[in-house]
Design a protein around this motif. Structure first.
Motif, short mmCIF file in Angstrom:
data_model
loop_
_atom_site.label_atom_id
_atom_site.label_comp_id
_atom_site.label_asym_id
_atom_site.label_seq_id
_atom_site.Cartn_x
_atom_site.Cartn_y
_atom_site.Cartn_z
N SER A 2 36.06 31.46 15.81
CA SER A 2 35.19 31.61 16.65
C SER A 2 33.87 30.93 16.16
N LEU A 3 33.39 30.03 17.10
CA LEU A 3 32.20 29.32 16.62
C LEU A 3 30.80 30.27 16.62
N SER A 4 30.92 31.16 17.44
CA SER A 4 29.79 32.11 17.65
C SER A 4 29.75 33.20 16.59
N THR A 5 31.01 33.77 15.95
CA THR A 5 31.15 34.93 15.24
C THR A 5 31.63 34.38 13.95
N GLY A 6 32.37 33.51 13.90
CA GLY A 6 33.22 33.12 12.83
C GLY A 6 34.37 33.69 12.37
N ALA A 7 34.87 34.88 13.24
CA ALA A 7 35.97 35.45 12.90
C ALA A 7 37.19 34.46 13.46
N VAL A 8 38.39 34.75 12.64
CA VAL A 8 39.44 34.08 12.82
C VAL A 8 40.18 34.90 14.00
N LEU A 9 40.46 33.88 15.02
CA LEU A 9 40.97 34.61 16.17
C LEU A 9 42.55 34.51 16.04
N GLU A 10 43.03 33.47 15.53
CA GLU A 10 44.64 33.26 15.57
C GLU A 10 44.85 32.38 14.54
N LEU A 54 51.50 23.32 13.96
CA LEU A 54 50.78 24.58 13.79
C LEU A 54 49.97 24.90 14.89
N PHE A 55 49.08 24.11 15.31
CA PHE A 55 48.12 24.19 16.45
C PHE A 55 48.72 24.32 17.88
N ARG A 56 50.00 23.62 17.72
CA ARG A 56 50.64 23.77 19.26
C ARG A 56 51.32 25.13 19.39
N GLN A 57 51.51 25.83 18.19
CA GLN A 57 51.89 27.15 18.30
C GLN A 57 50.65 28.24 18.67
N LEU A 58 49.69 27.85 18.37
CA LEU A 58 48.48 28.64 18.85
C LEU A 58 47.92 28.59 20.11
N MET A 59 48.24 27.13 20.83
CA MET A 59 47.78 27.04 22.10
C MET A 59 47.92 27.90 23.12
N PRO A 60 49.10 28.83 23.37
CA PRO A 60 49.41 29.63 24.36
C PRO A 60 48.18 30.92 23.94
N GLN A 61 47.77 31.08 22.83
CA GLN A 61 46.74 32.19 22.58
C GLN A 61 45.47 31.80 23.07
N LEU A 62 45.00 30.71 23.32
CA LEU A 62 43.65 30.29 24.00
C LEU A 62 43.72 30.80 25.43
N ASP A 63 42.53 30.87 26.15
CA ASP A 63 41.89 31.35 27.14
C ASP A 63 41.52 30.07 27.92
N SER A 64 41.80 29.90 29.18
CA SER A 64 41.20 29.02 30.23
C SER A 64 39.95 28.99 30.08
N GLY A 68 52.77 35.49 3.76
CA GLY A 68 52.14 35.85 5.03
C GLY A 68 51.48 37.22 5.02
N LYS A 69 52.01 38.09 4.53
CA LYS A 69 51.35 39.57 4.26
C LYS A 69 50.11 39.35 3.75
N GLU A 70 49.91 38.71 2.44
CA GLU A 70 48.83 38.61 1.68
C GLU A 70 47.84 38.09 2.43
N ILE A 71 48.14 36.78 3.24
CA ILE A 71 47.01 36.06 3.90
C ILE A 71 46.51 37.05 4.98
N ALA A 72 47.49 37.89 5.88
CA ALA A 72 47.21 38.55 6.88
C ALA A 72 45.98 39.63 6.47
N VAL A 73 46.22 40.18 5.10
CA VAL A 73 45.40 41.37 4.75
C VAL A 73 43.91 40.48 4.24
N TYR A 74 44.00 39.33 3.78
CA TYR A 74 42.62 38.74 3.53
C TYR A 74 41.90 38.37 4.74
N LEU A 75 42.76 37.86 5.69
CA LEU A 75 42.04 37.67 7.16
C LEU A 75 41.59 38.85 7.61
N LEU A 76 42.27 40.13 7.51
CA LEU A 76 41.84 41.32 8.28
C LEU A 76 40.46 41.55 7.43
N ALA A 77 40.31 41.69 6.11
CA ALA A 77 39.14 41.97 5.56
C ALA A 77 38.15 40.99 5.80
#
Length: 248
Positions: A4-12, A28-38, A174-183
């Motif tokens: 997110s440009l406004s907050t810096g949070a990792v959205l996907e 990898l970006f094409r995998q994330l496209m369905p998670q974006l909003d109109s 994958g789990k290690e990265i997920a926990v880092y991004l959660l923190a």
């Protein structure tokens, strides 16, 4: 990662092997496209400046702002003139790439209207075609903030300590990265709370300073009684709101 440009949070975020087919950034970006909003706007570097990325985003009602790819030639004598060194031009659909199946390729438009503008010594490309609503200066100001994502990635790797992963198997990585991004997102959420309460932008606050201040409060918060936890949290948020970054 989509940040997110406004907050810096990792959205996907997406994860893939370091080599082989369909493992590059665009795949990898094409995998994330369905998670974006109109009505979202994707701000990306020139690596993502290609026909099919733009077409797939437009199909979902998403706009793109990027820098012109170094291999694409821009001729401002062509297309519909919007202003000085600013025009609307049709991109022609290239041949089908190896990663795209025939059915998907046939759904791609044969032409794609793209706006190209040169400002500040660089050529920017966008699907925001209305020059009255979005000026060339607006596009340049937005693209000027693209570097913020590099700072965010540095914060994730350096400030959060994710520059070296310690697990061995792919599932555990994958789990290690997920926990880092959660923190990381929890720290960003703390910054948003502090910014909202003091009327400043979350981006104006120091990420590293927030971590240091939180760690300084950690033991007190851990053992605080029910009656004092609210007051202590308010002091923490007030302290974070004072960690203003200089204008860079």
């Amino acid at each position: 990662a989509v940040i997110s440009l406004s907050t810096g949070a990792v959205l996907e975020w997406a994860l893939g092997p370091c080599r082989g087919k369909h493992t590059g950034e665009q795949a990898l970006f094409r995998q994330l496209m369905p998670q974006l909003d109109s009505a979202d706007i994707v701000l990306a570097d020139r690596y993502h400046c290609n026909y099919f990325t733009a077409a797939l985003l437009v199909e979902r009602g998403i706009d793109l702002v990027t820098r012109q790819h170094q291999r694409r030639i821009t001729d401002f004598r062509r297309g519909r003139r919007l202003g000085r060194r600013d025009h609307l031009v049709d991109w022609i659909r290239p041949q089908r790439p190896a990663w795209m199946d025939v059915e998907t390729y046939e759904t791609m438009p044969e032409r794609l209207a793209m706006r190209e503008t040169e400002i500040g010594g660089r050529i920017l490309v966008t699907t925001l075609a209305d020059a009255k609503t979005v000026t060339a200066q607006d596009i340049d100001a937005l693209y000027g903030r693209r570097w913020q994502v590099e700072v965010d990635l540095r914060s994730i790797k350096a400030e959060m300590g994710m520059d070296i992963l310690r697990t061995q198997s792919a599932p555990m990585v994958g789990k290690e990265i997920a926990v880092y991004l959660l923190a990381y997102n929890l720290v960003r959420a703390l910054m948003v709370r502090a910014a909202t309460g003091s009327g400043v932008e979350a981006r104006a606050l120091s990420f590293k300073g927030t971590i240091q201040l939180f760690l300084a409060f950690e033991q007190q918060l851990r053992f605080a009684g029910r009656g004092s936890i609210g007051t202590m949290t308010a002091h923490l948020l007030g302290g974070i709101s004072l960690l203003r970054l200089p204008v860079r």
